[in-house]
Design a protein around this motif. Structure first.
Motif, short mmCIF file in Angstrom:
data_model
loop_
_atom_site.label_atom_id
_atom_site.label_comp_id
_atom_site.label_asym_id
_atom_site.label_seq_id
_atom_site.Cartn_x
_atom_site.Cartn_y
_atom_site.Cartn_z
N ALA A 166 82.11 44.60 9.64
CA ALA A 166 82.81 45.76 10.21
C ALA A 166 82.44 46.05 11.65
N GLY A 167 81.54 45.27 12.24
CA GLY A 167 81.17 45.48 13.64
C GLY A 167 80.15 46.57 13.86
N ILE A 168 79.45 46.98 12.80
CA ILE A 168 78.46 48.06 12.89
C ILE A 168 77.19 47.52 13.55
N GLU A 169 76.69 48.25 14.54
CA GLU A 169 75.53 47.77 15.30
C GLU A 169 74.21 47.93 14.55
N VAL A 170 74.07 48.99 13.75
CA VAL A 170 72.82 49.25 13.04
C VAL A 170 73.14 49.63 11.59
N LEU A 171 72.63 48.84 10.64
CA LEU A 171 72.75 49.12 9.21
C LEU A 171 71.35 49.14 8.62
N LEU A 172 70.91 50.28 8.10
CA LEU A 172 69.55 50.42 7.58
C LEU A 172 69.58 51.09 6.22
N GLY A 173 68.91 50.48 5.24
CA GLY A 173 68.84 51.08 3.91
C GLY A 173 68.34 50.08 2.89
N GLY A 174 68.74 50.28 1.64
CA GLY A 174 68.38 49.36 0.57
C GLY A 174 69.53 48.42 0.25
N GLY A 175 69.41 47.75 -0.92
CA GLY A 175 70.50 46.92 -1.41
C GLY A 175 70.36 45.44 -1.12
N GLU A 189 72.87 33.50 11.71
CA GLU A 189 73.51 32.51 12.59
C GLU A 189 74.46 33.16 13.57
N GLN A 190 75.01 34.32 13.18
CA GLN A 190 75.91 35.07 14.06
C GLN A 190 75.16 35.98 15.02
N GLY A 191 73.84 35.99 14.95
CA GLY A 191 73.05 36.77 15.89
C GLY A 191 72.53 38.09 15.36
N VAL A 192 72.77 38.41 14.08
CA VAL A 192 72.28 39.66 13.50
C VAL A 192 70.79 39.53 13.21
N GLN A 193 70.04 40.54 13.56
CA GLN A 193 68.61 40.58 13.25
C GLN A 193 68.42 41.21 11.88
N VAL A 194 67.99 40.42 10.91
CA VAL A 194 67.78 40.90 9.55
C VAL A 194 66.30 41.19 9.38
N ILE A 195 65.96 42.44 9.02
CA ILE A 195 64.57 42.83 8.85
C ILE A 195 64.37 43.45 7.48
N VAL A 208 71.42 44.99 14.13
CA VAL A 208 70.29 45.03 13.22
C VAL A 208 70.76 45.36 11.81
N LEU A 209 70.32 44.56 10.84
CA LEU A 209 70.52 44.85 9.43
C LEU A 209 69.14 44.98 8.80
N GLY A 210 68.78 46.20 8.40
CA GLY A 210 67.50 46.45 7.75
C GLY A 210 67.69 46.66 6.27
N LEU A 211 67.06 45.81 5.46
CA LEU A 211 67.17 45.89 4.00
C LEU A 211 65.76 46.10 3.45
N PHE A 212 65.46 47.36 3.08
CA PHE A 212 64.09 47.74 2.79
C PHE A 212 63.80 47.91 1.29
N ALA A 213 64.75 47.55 0.46
CA ALA A 213 64.55 47.62 -1.00
C ALA A 213 65.59 46.74 -1.65
N ALA A 214 65.30 46.30 -2.87
CA ALA A 214 66.25 45.47 -3.60
C ALA A 214 67.53 46.25 -3.91
N ASP A 215 67.39 47.52 -4.25
CA ASP A 215 68.55 48.38 -4.52
C ASP A 215 68.33 49.70 -3.80
#
Length: 359
Positions: A166-175, A189-195, A208-215
């Motif tokens: 969707a072109g969102i610059e910052v996604l932070l949460g679980g899941g 590979e597309q340049g997103v920083q996954v943390i 930035v895509l931050g995934l801080f929990a499994a759900d």
């Protein structure tokens, strides 16, 4: 029987910050430069499940209720499409995101399955940068409704793929479990920083895509990062863009603990949420061009204060589910007077879309 696909209650309108907790160099996207006059931006905070009972709980039983600082306050109806009185988070978030009613469990599609444009999509089309912060899964109903279009909120893997496109610059949460190694590899590979934690460094000009929990993220006090940590990071990434930003912030804890009728858990979630709102109200006061809105998507648990033998203050939960009670809405900044009085959740969506288009 109440008919709930009635016309909107309102006409559509045209027309010192805390330190960032993510202590890394280069969090500001300095390549964007500094605009001569700050463009209008929007921060929408959705406290899932927070109705008047939870507000009273925060007011009387915590030592911090910063919402009294808001300039404008109203009450909002939350019913979904047609004859249902009790909404779920998908239908309510769809109304907030698009200005349209839909059926429970549906994500930003109308009752006939047609795609509905969202406020976040309008912001992207206007050249703004966007962010989503949630203590739930990023694929949960509220984040999904602002950036995806699905017939069922249960389509977590489809939502994960759609929301990251969707072109969102910052996604932070679980899941994290819904994204899969293949999708995460594609994004990197597309340049997103996954943390997955706050221990590394970030480059300033990459999404930035931050995934801080499994759900859903951990309940308090074990949740790391905190909601405030994530909000601080998101604002640091978005705030200097010359076309402005749209940031959705969702707290899931009040809803989770209200479903459990866990008063202590709700209080812990409220303290965390109110600390974040203290920060955001300070931030908005320093950036008065920003519209800050705080609301619940619906009420959960039917919390009441019951009188017993002349003493007021005994707490009682009346359900483990959602209710049809009105929920309070608070706003400060440009256009915030719109939120005075009684309005429907679709009024919020219509206003946001008009406000973002006409800025």
């Amino acid at each position: 029987m109440l008919t709930v696909d009635k016309p909107s209650l309102r006409p559509s309108r045209s027309g010192p910050a805390l330190p960032v907790r993510f202590l890394l160099a280069g969090l500001l996207l300095t390549g964007w430069g500094n605009a001569q006059a700050p463009p209008p931006s929007v921060i929408l905070v959705v406290a899932d499940g927070m109705g008047s009972g939870q507000h009273a709980l925060a007011y009387y039983f915590t030592d911090n209720y910063p919402l009294v600082r808001f300039k404008h306050v109203g009450l909002m109806t939350t019913h979904p499409f047609r004859k249902d009185l009790i909404t779920d988070s998908a239908a309510s978030a769809t109304a907030l995101a698009t200005g349209h009613k839909t059926r429970n469990a549906v994500i930003s599609q109308d009752a006939n399955g047609q795609r509905l444009e969202t406020a976040l999509e309008v912001a992207e089309a206007q050249g703004m940068v966007t962010g989503i912060v949630t203590t739930a899964s990023i694929t949960d109903a509220t984040p999904a409704a602002f950036a995806t279009h699905q017939p069922s909120r249960s389509n977590h893997r489809e939502i994960a793929r759609e929301i990251t496109a969707a072109g969102i610059e910052v996604l932070l949460g679980g899941g994290r479990k819904y994204f899969g190694r293949g999708l995460l590899r594609e994004l990197e590979e597309q340049g997103v920083q996954v943390i997955t934690d706050f221990s590394g460094s970030l480059e300033p000009n990459r999404p930035v895509l931050g995934l801080f929990a499994a759900d859903e993220m951990e309940t308090l006090p074990d949740r790391k990062p905190t909601l405030l940590d994530m909000v601080s990071l998101a604002l640091g990434r978005l705030e200097n863009h010359p076309s402005g930003f749209f940031l959705l912030v969702e707290d899931e804890g009040v809803d989770t603990e209200s479903h459990r009728n866990n008063t202590a858990g709700v209080l812990a979630a409220l303290r965390d949420l109110m600390a974040t709102m203290d920060y955001l109200l300070d931030y908005q006061a320093q950036h008065p061009d920003i519209l800050l809105i705080f609301l619940g998507d619906h009420e959960t648990g039917g919390l009441i204060f019951e009188q017993r033998r002349g003493h007021v203050g005994k707490l009682k939960w009346t359900t483990g589910g959602h209710t049809g009670n009105f929920v309070p809405v608070f706003a400060s900044g440009p256009g915030s007077e719109f939120f005075d009085g009684i309005l429907d959740n679709t009024d919020v969506g219509k206003f946001l879309i008009d406000h973002l288009r006409d800025r």
